[in-house]
Design an enzyme around this catalytic site. Sequence first.
Site, PDB file in Angstrom:
ATOM      1  N   LYS A  53       0.844  -1.203   0.000  1.00 43.42           N
ATOM      2  CA  LYS A  53       0.000   0.000   0.000  1.00 43.42           C
ATOM      3  C   LYS A  53       0.879   1.252   0.000  1.00 43.42           C
ATOM      4  O   LYS A  53       0.630   2.203  -0.741  1.00 43.42           O
ATOM      5  CB  LYS A  53      -0.917  -0.009   1.227  1.00 43.42           C
ATOM      6  CG  LYS A  53      -2.039  -1.039   1.134  1.00 43.42           C
ATOM      7  CD  LYS A  53      -2.764  -1.250   2.454  1.00 43.42           C
ATOM      8  CE  LYS A  53      -3.733  -2.434   2.355  1.00 43.42           C
ATOM      9  NZ  LYS A  53      -4.338  -2.816   3.631  1.00 43.42           N
ATOM     10  N   GLN A  97      -4.029  -1.540   9.894  1.00 43.53           N
ATOM     11  CA  GLN A  97      -3.998  -2.860   9.259  1.00 43.53           C
ATOM     12  C   GLN A  97      -4.561  -3.914  10.214  1.00 43.53           C
ATOM     13  O   GLN A  97      -4.134  -4.008  11.365  1.00 43.53           O
ATOM     14  CB  GLN A  97      -2.545  -3.203   8.869  1.00 43.53           C
ATOM     15  CG  GLN A  97      -2.393  -4.498   8.120  1.00 43.53           C
ATOM     16  CD  GLN A  97      -3.087  -4.490   6.756  1.00 43.53           C
ATOM     17  OE1 GLN A  97      -3.014  -3.526   5.995  1.00 43.53           O
ATOM     18  NE2 GLN A  97      -3.793  -5.569   6.430  1.00 43.53           N
ATOM     19  N   ASP A 120     -10.716   3.085   4.711  1.00 47.49           N
ATOM     20  CA  ASP A 120     -10.982   1.648   4.575  1.00 47.49           C
ATOM     21  C   ASP A 120     -12.488   1.377   4.494  1.00 47.49           C
ATOM     22  O   ASP A 120     -12.910   0.295   4.101  1.00 47.49           O
ATOM     23  CB  ASP A 120     -10.411   0.889   5.794  1.00 47.49           C
ATOM     24  CG  ASP A 120      -9.142   0.122   5.439  1.00 47.49           C
ATOM     25  OD1 ASP A 120      -8.917  -0.122   4.239  1.00 47.49           O
ATOM     26  OD2 ASP A 120      -8.395  -0.221   6.369  1.00 47.49           O
TER      27      ASP A 120
END
Length: 294
Positions: A53, A97, A120
Amino acid sequence: MSAIIIDGKAISLKVREEVKQRAGALRPKGIVPCLAVILVGEEPASLSYVSAKEKALGEAGMGSRDFRLAFSTTEAELLSLIKRLNADGKVHGILVQLPLPSHISEERVITAIDPRKDVDGFHPVSVGNMVLGRPGFLPCTPHGVLALLRELRIPTAGAHAVVLGRSNIVGKPLANLLARRDVNATVTICHTGTRDLGAITRQADILIAAAGRAGLVTADMVKEGAAVIDVGVNRVADSTARRGYRLRGDVDYAPVAEKAAWITPVPGGVGPMTIAMLLRNVIESAERFAIEQL
Ligand code: NAP
């Protein structure tokens, strides 16, 4: 029949190019879109996702702030970092994460993120907006799957879409998005409580596998001419592979590719789209902050 192999990598590069141009357009205004990336612990798969990412952000002319925290980090410490990043006007997105170590509540952490920076799309406000069809961040993997269907012009209106999996990050949102009026699929969700899985998957015009079980979907479970989208990423031990494992999807690829009309490979299918959609959420956030600054 031999399926069209959906090149998620190539499609994702188009999205990433578009994002790069939009990031370039913000530069004269003194804005560098920036994502804060928080990783707690050193789980190898999470480390590789985070690195991918960050690399993609850099290539799109965007910034990232990297927080690699020890496994022993407390929930209070993580919440305090998120509070600081929520208040930081130079940070346009916050990504934690997952999974987090078991001593930290994922729910409390996700809920602590300012929904305006929830790139997200996991915050309850983002989920609510998605369900209500209101503007907001869409979760990256389901959004990436929709983008693939659209790009390949796979007919969705009136199609029977079967989603294998009901997780909060993939199965549930995907099923919801597929049922939106502009997609217009008829959706069935399967899970471990589903009786006779094959009888249901065989009805699918669009079969989306997100169960996290290597090779779960075999050719006898697939209708001739279906579109098969494989979200699964499973590490399967293989002593002949350099790292001692290979990545496999949830779909038994070669035999299913003989029967399907479209199929995504693993790797190189849904995975790259997830990252591309994350970049798109970050640029959208930065653009909104830029407008608010005027
Ligand atoms: P998850 O939270 O473990 O959920 C898996 C879902 O599949 C659950 O709803 C489970 O049912 C269902 N399931 C598992 N085995 C099944 C079986 N034998 N028959 C029917 N249903 C079954 O996983 P996730 O986070 O959604 O991820 C799913 C997969 O996608 C994983 O391989 C993950 O690595 C991958 N993934 C890929 C990307 C990407 O960018 N490519 C992004 C996210 C996730 P129950 O609810 O009944 O337990």
